[in-house]
Design a protein around this motif. Structure first.
Motif, PDB file in Angstrom:
ATOM      1  N   PRO A  55      82.912  14.779  31.707  1.00  0.00           N
ATOM      2  CA  PRO A  55      82.703  13.842  30.267  1.00  0.00           C
ATOM      3  C   PRO A  55      82.105  14.416  30.081  1.00  0.00           C
ATOM      4  CG  PRO A  55      82.769  12.459  31.634  1.00  0.00           C
ATOM      5  CD  PRO A  55      82.386  13.094  32.503  1.00  0.00           C
TER       6      PRO A  55
ATOM      7  N   ASP B 177      84.372   6.969  21.531  1.00  0.00           N
ATOM      8  CA  ASP B 177      84.944   6.861  22.587  1.00  0.00           C
ATOM      9  C   ASP B 177      83.238   5.942  23.751  1.00  0.00           C
ATOM     10  OD1 ASP B 177      87.244   7.694  21.850  1.00  0.00           O
ATOM     11  OD2 ASP B 177      86.823  10.120  22.576  1.00  0.00           O
TER      12      ASP B 177
ATOM     13  N   ARG C 112      82.610   3.566  25.209  1.00  0.00           N
ATOM     14  CA  ARG C 112      83.064   2.533  26.334  1.00  0.00           C
ATOM     15  C   ARG C 112      84.032   3.406  27.925  1.00  0.00           C
ATOM     16  NH1 ARG C 112      83.235  -3.080  25.675  1.00  0.00           N
ATOM     17  NH2 ARG C 112      82.320  -3.997  23.517  1.00  0.00           N
ATOM     18  N   GLU C 113      84.326   4.468  26.637  1.00  0.00           N
ATOM     19  CA  GLU C 113      84.466   5.589  28.167  1.00  0.00           C
ATOM     20  C   GLU C 113      83.509   6.307  28.713  1.00  0.00           C
ATOM     21  OE1 GLU C 113      86.751   4.714  25.132  1.00  0.00           O
ATOM     22  OE2 GLU C 113      88.586   4.729  25.796  1.00  0.00           O
ATOM     23  N   TYR C 114      82.575   6.344  28.221  1.00  0.00           N
ATOM     24  CA  TYR C 114      81.651   7.154  28.223  1.00  0.00           C
ATOM     25  C   TYR C 114      80.545   6.369  28.962  1.00  0.00           C
ATOM     26  CZ  TYR C 114      83.065  11.301  25.383  1.00  0.00           C
ATOM     27  OH  TYR C 114      83.706  12.100  25.077  1.00  0.00           O
TER      28      TYR C 114
ATOM     29  N   ARG D 161      81.801   3.645  30.975  1.00  0.00           N
ATOM     30  CA  ARG D 161      82.141   4.119  31.754  1.00  0.00           C
ATOM     31  C   ARG D 161      81.584   4.633  33.274  1.00  0.00           C
ATOM     32  NH1 ARG D 161      87.227   1.158  34.288  1.00  0.00           N
ATOM     33  NH2 ARG D 161      85.767  -0.606  33.036  1.00  0.00           N
ATOM     34  N   HIS D 162      81.937   5.587  32.636  1.00  0.00           N
ATOM     35  CA  HIS D 162      81.786   7.342  33.653  1.00  0.00           C
ATOM     36  C   HIS D 162      79.443   7.476  34.193  1.00  0.00           C
ATOM     37  CE1 HIS D 162      84.791   9.059  33.269  1.00  0.00           C
ATOM     38  NE2 HIS D 162      85.032   8.715  32.052  1.00  0.00           N
TER      39      HIS D 162
ATOM     40  N   ALA E  67      88.853   4.678  35.823  1.00  0.00           N
ATOM     41  CA  ALA E  67      88.545   5.894  34.861  1.00  0.00           C
ATOM     42  C   ALA E  67      89.374   4.516  33.508  1.00  0.00           C
ATOM     43  CB  ALA E  67      89.416   6.618  34.249  1.00  0.00           C
ATOM     44  N   GLY E  68      88.529   4.080  32.893  1.00  0.00           N
ATOM     45  CA  GLY E  68      89.299   3.475  31.440  1.00  0.00           C
ATOM     46  C   GLY E  68      88.235   2.806  30.950  1.00  0.00           C
ATOM     47  N   ARG E  69      88.448   2.159  29.790  1.00  0.00           N
ATOM     48  CA  ARG E  69      86.992   1.443  29.106  1.00  0.00           C
ATOM     49  C   ARG E  69      86.009   0.761  29.340  1.00  0.00           C
ATOM     50  NH1 ARG E  69      87.621   1.649  23.755  1.00  0.00           N
ATOM     51  NH2 ARG E  69      86.997  -1.143  23.085  1.00  0.00           N
ATOM     52  N   GLY E  70      84.339   1.144  29.124  1.00  0.00           N
ATOM     53  CA  GLY E  70      84.024   0.220  30.024  1.00  0.00           C
ATOM     54  C   GLY E  70      84.098  -1.445  29.341  1.00  0.00           C
TER      55      GLY E  70
END
Length: 307
Positions: free
Chosen positions: A165, A185, A187-189, A191-192, A208-211
């Motif tokens: 990502p 973004d 929250r997406e990062y 999660r990763h 994968a998605g919003r943390g």
């Protein structure tokens, strides 16, 4: 030895500690019992009701708290005015608020880092320590986690997943995620980022998605602290070497977040420490073998400090 049953808090509060931060703090167990403060991991991991279950509620006065920017503390995921020195100062404010003279420290992972730093700064306030999944926050420990020459060799597919990502950004993995987490973004990062640590801890990664808030706190705080070397004035092994505070160390031999050499190194410099190596034990305190070893360690330490 099994965990103690869940118990309700006797009180919950928000404690102002300065710089706009308010810590979530809770007290449970026996108000006249042995004081113990639980230091969560991360940084940014937050406390959990499960953490009360390592202690006999009739014997212990149990203090749980969320460190700055973590868990239910306010502001959420805040990294401003957030250093190890701040966290040590916060612990002193919590201790004074509850009118505790000396207390036991119980910490895991980053909680070990903070426990050791606090014990160096305030040794007269510490009766003993139970330390799980030792993290010394040395450069080599962070290289193990966040470079291709470390745990990435054991989990190459998952390493690719955390790198992909931010592949277009510049710098080390920590620097790239610092940039990414500052954007829209985040929250997406987050999660990763947290999925990589989950894999190393022997836990299932999330889709994968919003943390969540917890994932955002963990990602923001870890990147913030680790880019600054943990905000440590000196290496922890050097700082705490020779301390005679009674210590119980619990470490799993299948801990891929914090390899066993960190626990071995700490044990060697603490003459009053006992190291329990847990066969098959992973990093998380919820791992059954680790949890049982922690309950036993608390009971051993209690006998040592009350004899």
């Amino acid at each position: 030895m099994s965990l103690f049953p869940f118990l309700d808090c006797r009180q919950q509060l928000y404690l102002p500690v300065g710089d706009g931060h308010q810590l979530y703090v809770e007290e449970s167990g026996n108000p006249d019992g042995i004081p113990v403060v639980v230091l969560h991991g991360g940084p940014g991991g937050g406390s959990s009701p499960m953490q009360r279950r390592f202690f006999d509620p009739e014997q212990f006065r149990i203090i749980l708290l969320d460190q700055r920017g973590a868990g239910q503390s306010r502001p959420l995921a805040c990294t401003e005015h957030n250093t190890t020195a701040d966290l040590i100062s916060d612990l002193e404010k919590v201790r004074q608020h509850f009118d505790i003279d000396r207390w036991m420290l119980f910490g895991g992972s980053w909680g070990v880092t903070l426990a050791l730093a606090y014990a160096v700064a305030c040794p007269q306030r510490v009766t003993g320590m139970v330390l799980r999944g030792v993290f010394l926050c040395r450069q080599q420990d962070m290289d193990w986690l966040y470079t291709a020459s470390g745990a990435a060799r054991l989990f190459p597919r998952e390493w690719q997943a955390v790198n992909a990502p931010v592949a277009s950004l510049q710098g080390s993995l920590l620097q790239r995620y610092s940039t990414a987490l500052g954007g829209d973004d985040a929250r997406e990062y987050a999660r990763h980022w947290c999925n990589w640590e989950a894999v190393l801890a022997g836990m299932m990664p999330s889709p994968a998605g919003r943390g969540s808030d917890d994932e955002l706190c963990m990602a923001m705080q870890e990147v913030h602290y680790f880019l600054a070397g943990g905000f440590l004035d000196q290496p922890l092994l050097e700082a705490c070497a020779g301390s005679v505070i009674p210590v119980e160390i619990v470490h799993g031999d299948r801990d891929f977040v914090c390899p066993m050499d960190q626990a071995e190194s700490l044990h060697q410099v603490l003459p009053n420490s006992v190291l329990t190596r847990v066969a098959g034990g992973a990093h998380s305190a919820s791992h059954p073998a680790i949890a049982q070893a922690l309950v036993a360690a608390v009971q051993r330490l209690t006998k040592r400090i009350t004899a």
